[in-house]
Design a protein around this motif. Structure first.
Motif, PDB file in Angstrom:
ATOM      1  N   LYS A 324       0.826  -1.207   0.000  1.00  0.00           N
ATOM      2  CA  LYS A 324       0.000   0.000   0.000  1.00  0.00           C
ATOM      3  C   LYS A 324       0.867   1.266   0.000  1.00  0.00           C
ATOM      4  N   ALA A 325       1.942   1.244   0.791  1.00  0.00           N
ATOM      5  CA  ALA A 325       2.833   2.408   0.854  1.00  0.00           C
ATOM      6  C   ALA A 325       3.530   2.631  -0.480  1.00  0.00           C
ATOM      7  N   ILE A 326       3.945   1.540  -1.130  1.00  0.00           N
ATOM      8  CA  ILE A 326       4.587   1.658  -2.447  1.00  0.00           C
ATOM      9  C   ILE A 326       3.599   2.221  -3.456  1.00  0.00           C
ATOM     10  N   GLY A 327       2.370   1.747  -3.424  1.00  0.00           N
ATOM     11  CA  GLY A 327       1.349   2.253  -4.341  1.00  0.00           C
ATOM     12  C   GLY A 327       1.086   3.737  -4.141  1.00  0.00           C
ATOM     13  N   ARG A 328       1.048   4.173  -2.874  1.00  0.00           N
ATOM     14  CA  ARG A 328       0.828   5.601  -2.610  1.00  0.00           C
ATOM     15  C   ARG A 328       1.990   6.444  -3.135  1.00  0.00           C
ATOM     16  N   ASP A 329       3.223   5.941  -3.024  1.00  0.00           N
ATOM     17  CA  ASP A 329       4.381   6.681  -3.503  1.00  0.00           C
ATOM     18  C   ASP A 329       4.355   6.817  -5.026  1.00  0.00           C
ATOM     19  N   ILE A 330       3.997   5.748  -5.724  1.00  0.00           N
ATOM     20  CA  ILE A 330       3.898   5.802  -7.187  1.00  0.00           C
ATOM     21  C   ILE A 330       2.779   6.753  -7.599  1.00  0.00           C
ATOM     22  N   GLU A 331       1.650   6.684  -6.898  1.00  0.00           N
ATOM     23  CA  GLU A 331       0.529   7.578  -7.214  1.00  0.00           C
ATOM     24  C   GLU A 331       0.927   9.040  -7.040  1.00  0.00           C
ATOM     25  N   ARG A 332       1.716   9.326  -6.002  1.00  0.00           N
ATOM     26  CA  ARG A 332       2.173  10.697  -5.778  1.00  0.00           C
ATOM     27  C   ARG A 332       3.022  11.185  -6.956  1.00  0.00           C
TER      28      ARG A 332
END
Length: 400
Positions: A324-332
């Motif tokens: 989830k944290a990796i996904g949020r970083d990519i989305e940012r």
């Protein structure tokens, strides 16, 4: 008699088919141009630089195993109101004919790129020798002539080093993009996509970089490095992007092969590294309340490359939180890139092309106002699914 006539006709036909090489050119009469650089003079004329191979010096340097002998390339320059004129005028400085069939790199200065590239590509595309697969880069902070003049220590021909660096950097780092002349022309002629080109800079002293001593030292005085992405609107450069915004552009373009993401964890910045091994991006146009919108769906699989905090990687709950944290970083990163492009009113992602494919009748009505009216306010939804496939040979870091 008939047999004699038949033999005569046969010989005559063979003579027509084997008329010889009427357009032949001897190798000793050709100057093989590996790269072309384009700058502007103070009076607004084109300054063309031609990187020509010195065949004897290249072969001699390889046999002697290094920088011994003469320089492998020579730079010739000429000016003209048009590119064709500049190319013709260069013939006064060479004892050979400029030959463009092996030209695989075009370096354009930032000044020329900001003024517009329509005239440049028109001349290039019309040439029967010039290959549209030649790679394109923008000289950032230095002239195109200075970039082509730097001698490189590993690849003797600097144009080849730039091309290989583009290829391997896109594959391993995920923050550069290979753009050839044909791809750039497609971006200029498309009403739903603009061009993105990688920039090159010179690290060190450009004056020392053109000397033979630059390749005879373990620490060269000047190096050529890739730096940033140039965003174009139509044929003009409008913005440079770097870092996470740079990678965000490539996420959307589905040009990420491998890259490394570092995320914070338990209050520590840059705590855990994630290396992608497989990425797939889909751009899906949607139609809501009479206006277009876009869904960007990114799926990525990767491995844990490093961990600087104590974490149980054999715990599926921890892995789920990491994903989830990796996904949020990519989305940012993706949102940063989209906001930057919308601010500059340049659709470098091809959202307009996606709308065109899905709703051709609608696109016919809005395409003229796409860049300036619709794209800057286009609703974009970003959905990222990140998966961790492997955690390496250690599940429990030795860091306590």
């Amino acid at each position: 008699m008939k047999r004699s006539i038949a033999m005569f006709v046969s010989f005559f036909v063979c003579a027509l088919l084997l008329a010889g090489c009427w357009s032949k050119k001897e190798l000793t009469d050709l100057a093989v141009v590996i790269a072309v650089g384009l700058d502007k003079t103070k009076d607004g004329r084109y300054l063309a630089s031609f990187q020509v191979v010195n065949p004897g010096n290249v072969a001699g340097a390889l046999q002697r195993g290094g920088g011994a002998g003469g320089v492998p390339v020579s730079i010739y320059t000429s000016t003209g109101d048009t590119l064709v004129e500049a190319s013709r005028k260069a013939s006064k400085k060479l004892s050979r004919i400029l030959y463009y069939a092996h030209t695989n790199l075009v370096v354009i200065s930032e000044e020329v790129a900001r003024q517009g590239l329509n005239d440049v590509f028109d001349a290039v595309e019309r040439s029967h020798q010039f290959r549209p697969t030649a790679q394109l880069v923008i000289a950032h902070g230095h002239s195109a002539k200075e970039v082509l003049s730097v001698l490189t220590p590993i690849d003797k021909i600097s144009a080849n080093q730039i091309i290989k660096t583009l290829e391997f950097s896109e594959m391993a780092r995920g923050q550069t993009i290979n753009t050839d002349v044909w791809g750039a022309i497609r971006g200029l002629t498309s009403s739903g996509r603009n061009t993105v080109v990688t920039g090159v800079v010179i690290e060190g002293n450009p004056q020392q970089g053109k000397r033979q001593t630059n390749v005879q030292s373990s620490v060269p005085d000047a190096r050529i490095s890739l730096d940033g992405l140039a965003l174009f609107k139509k044929d003009r450069l409008v913005r440079w992007v770097n870092g996470s915004t740079e990678r965000g552009v490539l996420w959307v373009l589905d040009r990420i092969k491998q890259t490394n993401i570092t995320i914070p964890w338990n209050g520590k910045k840059e705590a855990i590294g994630y290396r992608t091994v497989r990425v797939k991006t889909e751009v899906k146009p949607q139609w809501k309340k009479g206006r277009p919108s876009i869904l960007v769906h990114i799926q990525t699989e990767g491995d844990i490359s490093e961990a600087y905090v104590p974490i149980r990687l054999d715990d599926y709950r921890q892995l789920f939180q990491l994903e989830k944290a990796i996904g949020r970083d990519i989305e940012r990163e993706v949102r940063q890139a989209i906001e930057t492009a919308q601010h500059e009113k340049t659709d470098v992602f091809g959202f307009g092309e996606a709308v065109h494919r899905a709703h051709p009748r609608l696109w016919k009505r809005i395409k003229k106002e796409w860049d300036d009216r619709y794209f800057p306010h286009l609703p974009v939804t970003v959905k990222v699914e990140a998966s961790i496939r492997r955690t390496g040979l250690r599940n429990t870091p030795y860091i306590k």
